[in-house]
Design an enzyme around this catalytic site. Structure first.
Site, short mmCIF file in Angstrom:
data_model
loop_
_atom_site.label_atom_id
_atom_site.label_comp_id
_atom_site.label_asym_id
_atom_site.label_seq_id
_atom_site.Cartn_x
_atom_site.Cartn_y
_atom_site.Cartn_z
N SER A 128 0.84 -1.20 0.00
CA SER A 128 0.00 0.00 0.00
C SER A 128 0.88 1.25 0.00
CB SER A 128 -0.93 -0.01 1.21
OG SER A 128 -0.20 -0.15 2.40
N GLU A 134 0.86 5.66 0.67
CA GLU A 134 0.15 6.78 1.31
C GLU A 134 0.43 8.10 0.60
OE1 GLU A 134 0.20 6.72 5.62
OE2 GLU A 134 0.67 8.87 5.61
N TYR A 183 -5.38 12.94 6.44
CA TYR A 183 -6.48 13.83 6.82
C TYR A 183 -5.91 14.86 7.78
CZ TYR A 183 -11.15 14.92 8.76
OH TYR A 183 -12.31 15.53 9.17
N ALA A 235 -5.69 17.00 10.80
CA ALA A 235 -6.40 16.97 12.09
C ALA A 235 -7.22 18.24 12.26
CB ALA A 235 -5.39 16.81 13.22
N ARG A 278 -6.08 9.40 16.12
CA ARG A 278 -6.40 10.55 16.97
C ARG A 278 -6.04 11.84 16.24
NH1 ARG A 278 -2.71 12.44 21.90
NH2 ARG A 278 -1.52 13.11 20.09
N GLY A 279 -4.82 11.89 15.67
CA GLY A 279 -4.35 13.11 15.00
C GLY A 279 -3.68 14.05 15.97
N ASP A 280 -3.01 15.04 15.43
CA ASP A 280 -2.37 16.11 16.21
C ASP A 280 -2.87 17.43 15.67
OD1 ASP A 280 -0.56 14.54 17.78
OD2 ASP A 280 0.63 14.23 15.97
N ALA A 297 -7.70 7.50 19.83
CA ALA A 297 -8.11 6.75 18.64
C ALA A 297 -8.99 5.55 18.98
CB ALA A 297 -6.87 6.31 17.86
N TYR A 303 3.35 2.20 17.07
CA TYR A 303 4.61 2.93 17.27
C TYR A 303 5.70 2.03 17.85
CZ TYR A 303 1.43 6.74 16.47
OH TYR A 303 0.49 7.56 15.89
N GLN A 347 4.33 3.73 12.54
CA GLN A 347 5.13 4.92 12.26
C GLN A 347 6.40 4.41 11.57
OE1 GLN A 347 5.63 7.82 11.38
NE2 GLN A 347 4.75 8.77 13.22
N PHE A 358 11.28 15.95 10.89
CA PHE A 358 10.08 15.16 11.06
C PHE A 358 10.31 14.00 12.05
CE2 PHE A 358 6.56 12.49 9.19
CZ PHE A 358 5.56 13.29 9.71
N HIS A 412 3.93 -0.70 3.75
CA HIS A 412 3.13 0.51 3.48
C HIS A 412 4.12 1.65 3.26
CE1 HIS A 412 -0.26 3.35 3.92
NE2 HIS A 412 0.58 4.10 4.63
P1 FAD Z 1 -3.72 7.25 19.94
O1 FAD Z 1 -3.71 5.81 19.63
O2 FAD Z 1 -4.96 7.83 20.53
O3 FAD Z 1 -2.47 7.54 20.89
C1 FAD Z 1 -2.04 8.86 21.16
C2 FAD Z 1 -1.32 8.92 22.52
O4 FAD Z 1 -2.24 8.75 23.59
C3 FAD Z 1 -0.28 7.83 22.72
O5 FAD Z 1 0.76 8.38 23.48
C4 FAD Z 1 -1.01 6.75 23.52
O6 FAD Z 1 -0.14 5.98 24.31
C5 FAD Z 1 -1.97 7.58 24.35
N1 FAD Z 1 -3.28 6.92 24.54
C6 FAD Z 1 -3.99 6.26 23.58
N2 FAD Z 1 -5.16 5.82 24.07
C7 FAD Z 1 -5.21 6.22 25.36
C8 FAD Z 1 -6.19 6.09 26.40
N3 FAD Z 1 -7.35 5.45 26.16
N4 FAD Z 1 -5.89 6.60 27.62
C9 FAD Z 1 -4.71 7.27 27.83
N5 FAD Z 1 -3.77 7.42 26.89
C10 FAD Z 1 -4.01 6.92 25.67
N6 FAD Z 1 -2.02 12.41 11.76
C11 FAD Z 1 -2.94 13.20 11.15
O7 FAD Z 1 -3.27 14.27 11.66
N7 FAD Z 1 -3.49 12.84 9.95
C12 FAD Z 1 -3.20 11.66 9.33
O8 FAD Z 1 -3.71 11.37 8.26
C13 FAD Z 1 -2.24 10.80 9.97
N8 FAD Z 1 -1.92 9.59 9.43
C14 FAD Z 1 -1.09 8.74 10.12
C15 FAD Z 1 -0.86 7.46 9.62
C16 FAD Z 1 -0.03 6.55 10.29
C17 FAD Z 1 0.18 5.16 9.73
C18 FAD Z 1 0.61 6.95 11.50
C19 FAD Z 1 1.52 6.01 12.22
C20 FAD Z 1 0.38 8.23 12.01
C21 FAD Z 1 -0.47 9.13 11.35
N9 FAD Z 1 -0.76 10.40 11.85
C22 FAD Z 1 -1.66 11.22 11.20
C23 FAD Z 1 -0.12 10.88 13.08
C24 FAD Z 1 -0.98 10.56 14.33
O9 FAD Z 1 -2.22 11.22 14.24
C25 FAD Z 1 -0.20 11.04 15.56
O10 FAD Z 1 0.90 10.22 15.77
C26 FAD Z 1 -1.03 11.23 16.81
O11 FAD Z 1 -0.24 11.90 17.78
C27 FAD Z 1 -1.47 9.92 17.45
O12 FAD Z 1 -2.46 9.33 16.77
P2 FAD Z 1 -2.93 7.84 17.17
O13 FAD Z 1 -4.09 7.51 16.35
O14 FAD Z 1 -1.78 6.92 17.19
O15 FAD Z 1 -3.39 8.16 18.69
#
Ligand code: FAD
Length: 278
Positions: free
Chosen positions: A7, A9, A41, A43, A98-100, A115, A137, A168, A208, A258
């Site tokens: 795949s 991206e 996408y 955030a 989740r996004g940043d 997420a 990660y 990542q 980055f 990927h």
């Molecule tokens: P989560 O899984 O929610 O984790 C975020 C943080 O919170 C981690 O430190 C985790 O340990 C902690 N955490 C998770 N769940 C909980 C809980 N229930 N209670 C307490 N702590 C918790 N960003 C974008 O904006 N747009 C994109 O399109 C995008 N694509 C990506 C694609 C890939 C393959 C990857 C690896 C990253 C991508 N990102 C993207 C970046 C990503 O959004 C960031 O890394 C963001 O900071 C974390 O997203 P996540 O979904 O991993 O979050």
């Protein structure tokens, strides 16, 4: 290798020139018959329309387009609307994140914090209609308090219904293998696909990598630094390093790759061709 997943991206661009370049990249990589193309996408919804527009464009080619969807800064209602749009447009795969939020953008309207909550919401609204990818990660998410907590948080996403994960990017294969082993120890059998970042520009890569917590091993860093502005040497060395890394990953039985293309076809294509998997 029949079930090896490939795949790529992309990120959505706003300019006409950027779109042309992206569609050229898509057309070139489509010849490899990948399993899907994913589209990031912004955030907070900054690329909402653009992401879906590009995904629809990909679907029209007959290759599956997978939108990323990040929940930070979004209301439940706006996510539900977007999910309905995706369902109506025959989208069957989502990368749920989740996004940043970009600095300065307020998260006040956000109703989901992590997420795993987004995965739960998608499952609750649409059952198994979408194949759900989540992020993993191997070198720990930069905001996680520690590795074990991050692993447990990854498990929350799998328990909520994620079908597979994309990592990542990393340059240290042991981190990936260790992560997968630890997941297996915890009973997580969900496929974890390594995210591969081709090396083409050292300055951007270093910036980055600092932000997302990826370590660039000293031997790679020092060599890239030594090349200075010599782009050709950086690309050649980058191709060798990432090809070697992918060969190792394949030997270790990864379920697929990927590629983070940054909307360029050549770097990913060269690495893929070097692997000679078909
Ligand atoms: P989560 O899984 O929610 O984790 C975020 C943080 O919170 C981690 O430190 C985790 O340990 C902690 N955490 C998770 N769940 C909980 C809980 N229930 N209670 C307490 N702590 C918790 N960003 C974008 O904006 N747009 C994109 O399109 C995008 N694509 C990506 C694609 C890939 C393959 C990857 C690896 C990253 C991508 N990102 C993207 C970046 C990503 O959004 C960031 O890394 C963001 O900071 C974390 O997203 P996540 O979904 O991993 O979050």
């Amino acid at each position: 290798m029949d079930d090896f997943r490939l795949s790529f991206e992309f990120f959505p661009t706003k300019t006409e020139e950027g779109r042309k370049k992206l569609f050229n990249t898509r057309d070139t990589l489509a010849k490899l018959n990948p399993d899907f193309f994913s589209v990031t996408y912004g955030a907070g919804g900054s690329t909402r329309n653009n992401t879906i527009d590009i995904v629809n464009n990909i679907n029209n080619l007959g290759i599956s387009g997978a939108p990323h969807l990040s929940c930070v800064g979004e209301s439940r209602e706006s996510i539900k609307e977007l999910l309905n749009d995706y369902a109506q447009n025959d989208i069957n795969r989502i990368v749920a994140l989740r996004g940043d939020l970009p600095s300065g953008m307020a998260a006040s309207s956000g109703e989901l914090t992590y997420a795993n909550e987004l995965v739960e919401l998608i499952k609750q609204e649409h059952g198994d209609q979408f194949h759900l990818e989540v992020a993993a990660y191997p070198e720990m998410h930069p905001q996680a308090s520690n590795f074990e907590a991050d692993l447990l948080n990854f498990k929350r996403k799998v328990d909520a219904g994620a079908d597979s994960a994309i990592t990542q990017y990393f340059f240290n294969i042991d981190s990936y293998l260790h992560f997968v082993d630890r997941c297996l120890d915890m009973g997580i059998e969900t496929p974890i696909y390594p995210g591969i970042m081709p090396i083409t520009n050292y300055t951007k890569l270093a910036r980055f990598s600092d932000a997302c917590g990826t370590e660039i091993p000293r031997w790679i860093r020092k060599q890239l630094e030594a090349y200075g502005d010599d782009t050709q040497s950086i690309e050649k060395f980058g191709e060798e390093v990432i090809t070697m890394m992918c060969e190792d990953l394949v030997e270790n039985g990864v379920p697929g790759l990927h590629f983070y293309t940054l909307n360029q076809s050549a770097p990913s294509l060269k690495i893929w061709n070097n692997l000679n998997l078909w």
